[in-house]
Design an enzyme around this catalytic site. Structure first.
Site, PDB file in Angstrom:
ATOM      1  N   HIS A  65       0.870  -1.182   0.000  1.00 36.94           N
ATOM      2  CA  HIS A  65       0.000   0.000   0.000  1.00 36.94           C
ATOM      3  C   HIS A  65       0.910   1.237   0.000  1.00 36.94           C
ATOM      4  CE1 HIS A  65      -2.772   2.935   1.904  1.00 36.94           C
ATOM      5  NE2 HIS A  65      -3.759   2.141   1.532  1.00 36.94           N
ATOM      6  N   ASP A 123       3.136  -4.799   7.974  1.00 38.80           N
ATOM      7  CA  ASP A 123       1.930  -4.002   7.840  1.00 38.80           C
ATOM      8  C   ASP A 123       0.744  -4.963   7.937  1.00 38.80           C
ATOM      9  OD1 ASP A 123      -0.276  -2.620   7.031  1.00 38.80           O
ATOM     10  OD2 ASP A 123       0.555  -1.906   5.138  1.00 38.80           O
ATOM     11  N   GLN A 176      -4.482  -5.286   6.923  1.00 36.08           N
ATOM     12  CA  GLN A 176      -5.513  -6.161   6.338  1.00 36.08           C
ATOM     13  C   GLN A 176      -5.525  -7.547   6.974  1.00 36.08           C
ATOM     14  OE1 GLN A 176      -7.834  -5.170   4.335  1.00 36.08           O
ATOM     15  NE2 GLN A 176      -7.006  -3.201   3.661  1.00 36.08           N
ATOM     16  N   LYS A 216     -10.303  -0.528  10.119  1.00 37.84           N
ATOM     17  CA  LYS A 216     -10.430  -1.693   9.242  1.00 37.84           C
ATOM     18  C   LYS A 216     -10.787  -2.948  10.035  1.00 37.84           C
ATOM     19  CE  LYS A 216      -7.070   0.111   5.986  1.00 37.84           C
ATOM     20  NZ  LYS A 216      -7.923   0.605   4.906  1.00 37.84           N
ATOM     21  N   CYS A 239      -4.643   2.645  -3.654  1.00 35.07           N
ATOM     22  CA  CYS A 239      -3.409   3.114  -3.013  1.00 35.07           C
ATOM     23  C   CYS A 239      -2.264   2.140  -3.253  1.00 35.07           C
ATOM     24  CB  CYS A 239      -3.592   3.337  -1.513  1.00 35.07           C
ATOM     25  SG  CYS A 239      -4.777   4.609  -1.145  1.00 35.07           S
TER      26      CYS A 239
HETATM   27  N1  PLP Z   1      -1.732  -0.791   4.803  1.00 32.87           N
HETATM   28  C1  PLP Z   1      -2.655  -1.468   4.118  1.00 32.87           C
HETATM   29  C2  PLP Z   1      -2.332  -2.828   3.574  1.00 32.87           C
HETATM   30  C3  PLP Z   1      -3.913  -0.902   3.924  1.00 32.87           C
HETATM   31  O1  PLP Z   1      -4.848  -1.572   3.243  1.00 32.87           O
HETATM   32  C4  PLP Z   1      -4.164   0.392   4.433  1.00 32.87           C
HETATM   33  C5  PLP Z   1      -5.458   1.064   4.177  1.00 32.87           C
HETATM   34  O2  PLP Z   1      -6.069   0.903   3.146  1.00 32.87           O
HETATM   35  C6  PLP Z   1      -3.182   1.043   5.161  1.00 32.87           C
HETATM   36  C7  PLP Z   1      -1.965   0.415   5.328  1.00 32.87           C
HETATM   37  C8  PLP Z   1      -3.402   2.395   5.775  1.00 32.87           C
HETATM   38  O3  PLP Z   1      -4.143   2.241   6.943  1.00 32.87           O
HETATM   39  P1  PLP Z   1      -4.746   3.491   7.755  1.00 32.87           P
HETATM   40  O4  PLP Z   1      -6.010   3.873   7.056  1.00 32.87           O
HETATM   41  O5  PLP Z   1      -5.000   2.951   9.120  1.00 32.87           O
HETATM   42  O6  PLP Z   1      -3.727   4.553   7.769  1.00 32.87           O
END
Ligand code: PLP
Length: 416
Positions: A133, A210, A213, A236, A374
């Site tokens: 992302h 990260d 998800q 999420k 993104c």
């Molecule tokens: N990492 C991943 C894999 C995501 O899907 C997202 C959000 O779409 C993020 C990071 C960013 O998360 P946040 O909205 O909590 O900043």
């Protein structure tokens, strides 16, 4: 007897009971029953989360770590209890390993700023993957630019899985940090994260995972995964917006410089200089998102009451059923089709722009996302400007996947 009943209960969800906890699911979209398949972007909230936030503001609320008065003490207690609950949810060794942040994005930026940047030198490298992302790309680009370091990228194979050989061979002496998604928000790929972390550690490279998800849809045990850092996102995982967590091994957090300066992160402030709190408070300058943390703890409690194994197996059934339906549709092409999939299915339709497809589905009450999600470098990898993405949550059902397939047949009729 009792034991076997519990096992049975924790491997399946009572889906009607689950859905009745989410008032938004009873609503309509464009006048049609809502089919919400945009859980990768954000999730609907269960009553217990809404109620936890209402109760906080309704029954007395104060700032945390500041007052000696009753309201402040009670709120501080709830806020710190939330930390303990989230530590237990992730199986962290200690609640002090839980830093409250704004979201996964801030968690990653914090590590980039406070851990990686001071240790990075010209000519060094940071390693990410092609499926990241933007929030797990751009902070590293910024740090690398400032330090004259290079951002290296492990490629993704056509089926959406990481190229294991490339990953192994990328772990050179130059690489000083690695940051990898646990689950891809676009492809749904579940990376063999424990193995990847172990490979990095064998090469002496610290790792951030990260988990934005992953945490909503599978059991995450940070000790078992072994990563130095793990980022999660409240909104999420059925919690409020504006709250997330950075898990960090305590010894790592303890060697990190402050992130933002302000109240609550110091022990002493003088004109000659300031002294800082130990983690996690060192990284929580200013009034934190108190209601967010308490709401997230309620979400975590809810997930635990269902059982993460049950959530995972339910979602897996729905997402695999959906992927199978889509694979069988003419002109529909899945983008990546990994063996281990969680949450998301991305696809394109020959002769139909993803935004047109999403708009037609929306007219049927079906919420999916169209765009680059993104993850522009990943779109480039597959040679598409955008995809349609259906992403499931714990409340989705096979019949909602049937509704998606039905809606897509309509799209194919409109764009013959
Ligand atoms: N990492 C991943 C894999 C995501 O899907 C997202 C959000 O779409 C993020 C990071 C960013 O998360 P946040 O909205 O909590 O900043």
């Amino acid at each position: 007897m009792h034991g076997s009943h519990q096992v049975e209960k924790r491997l399946s969800l009572d889906i009607e009971a689950v859905r009745s906890c989410f008032p938004a699911l009873e609503g309509k979209a464009r006048g049609k029953p809502l089919v919400y398949l945009d859980n990768g972007a954000t999730t609907q909230k269960p009553l217990c989360v809404i109620e936890a936030i209402r109760r906080l503001y309704h029954e007395g609320y104060g700032n945390v770590h500041r007052g000696v008065h009753d309201l402040s003490e009670r709120t501080t207690q709830q806020f710190e209890n939330a930390r303990v609950q989230i530590a237990a949810f992730l199986n962290a060794r200690d609640a002090r390993e839980i830093v409250f942040v704004r979201g996964a994005t801030e968690a990653i930026n914090l590590v980039a700023h406070s851990y990686v940047e001071p240790r990075l030198e010209e000519g060094d490298a940071v390693l990410v993957t092609e499926m990241e992302h933007h929030s797990n790309i751009v902070p590293w680009q910024l740090v690398c630019e400032r330090k004259g370091a290079e951002l290296l990228v492990v490629p993704v194979r056509e089926n959406g899985e990481l190229d294991a050989d490339s990953f192994r061979s990328a772990l050179s002496d130059r690489v000083k940090f690695c940051s990898i998604a646990h689950v891809s928000n676009v492809l749904g790929t579940v990376n063999p994260i424990k193995h990847l972390v172990a490979l990095c550690h064998e090469a002496g490279i610290p790792v951030l995972v990260d988990g934005a998800q992953a945490a909503p849809r599978m059991r995450v045990d940070v000790q078992e995964i072994g990563a130095d850092f793990y980022a999660i996102s409240g909104h999420k995982m059925y919690g409020p917006t504006g709250i997330g967590v950075l898990y960090g091994k305590y010894e790592r957090l303890a060697e990190m410089i402050p992130y933002q300066g302000g109240g609550d992160m110091i022990t002493e402030v003088r004109w000659s200089g300031s002294k800082f709190q130990a983690p996690p408070h060192r990284f929580e300058a200013g009034t934190p998102n108190i209601a967010g943390a308490i709401g997230l703890a309620a979400a975590v409690e809810y997930l635990e009451s269902l059982g993460m194994d049950a959530v995972e197996s339910h979602e897996r059934d729905v997402v695999e059923y959906g992927a199978k339906l889509l694979r069988g549709m003419p002109r529909v092409r899945l983008i990546g089709d990994p063996l281990e999939r969680a949450g998301a299915i991305s696809f394109v339709i020959e002769g139909v722009h993803p935004h047109d497809a999403a708009a037609l589905l929306d007219a049927e009450g079906i919420a999916v996302r169209a765009g680059h999600h993104c993850a522009q470098p990943l779109m480039e990898r597959y040679g598409v400007p955008a995809t349609v993405r259906a992403s499931v949550g714990l409340y989705n059902t096979r019949s909602e996947m049937d509704a998606l397939a039905h809606g897509l047949r309509r799209v194919l009729e409109v764009f013959p």
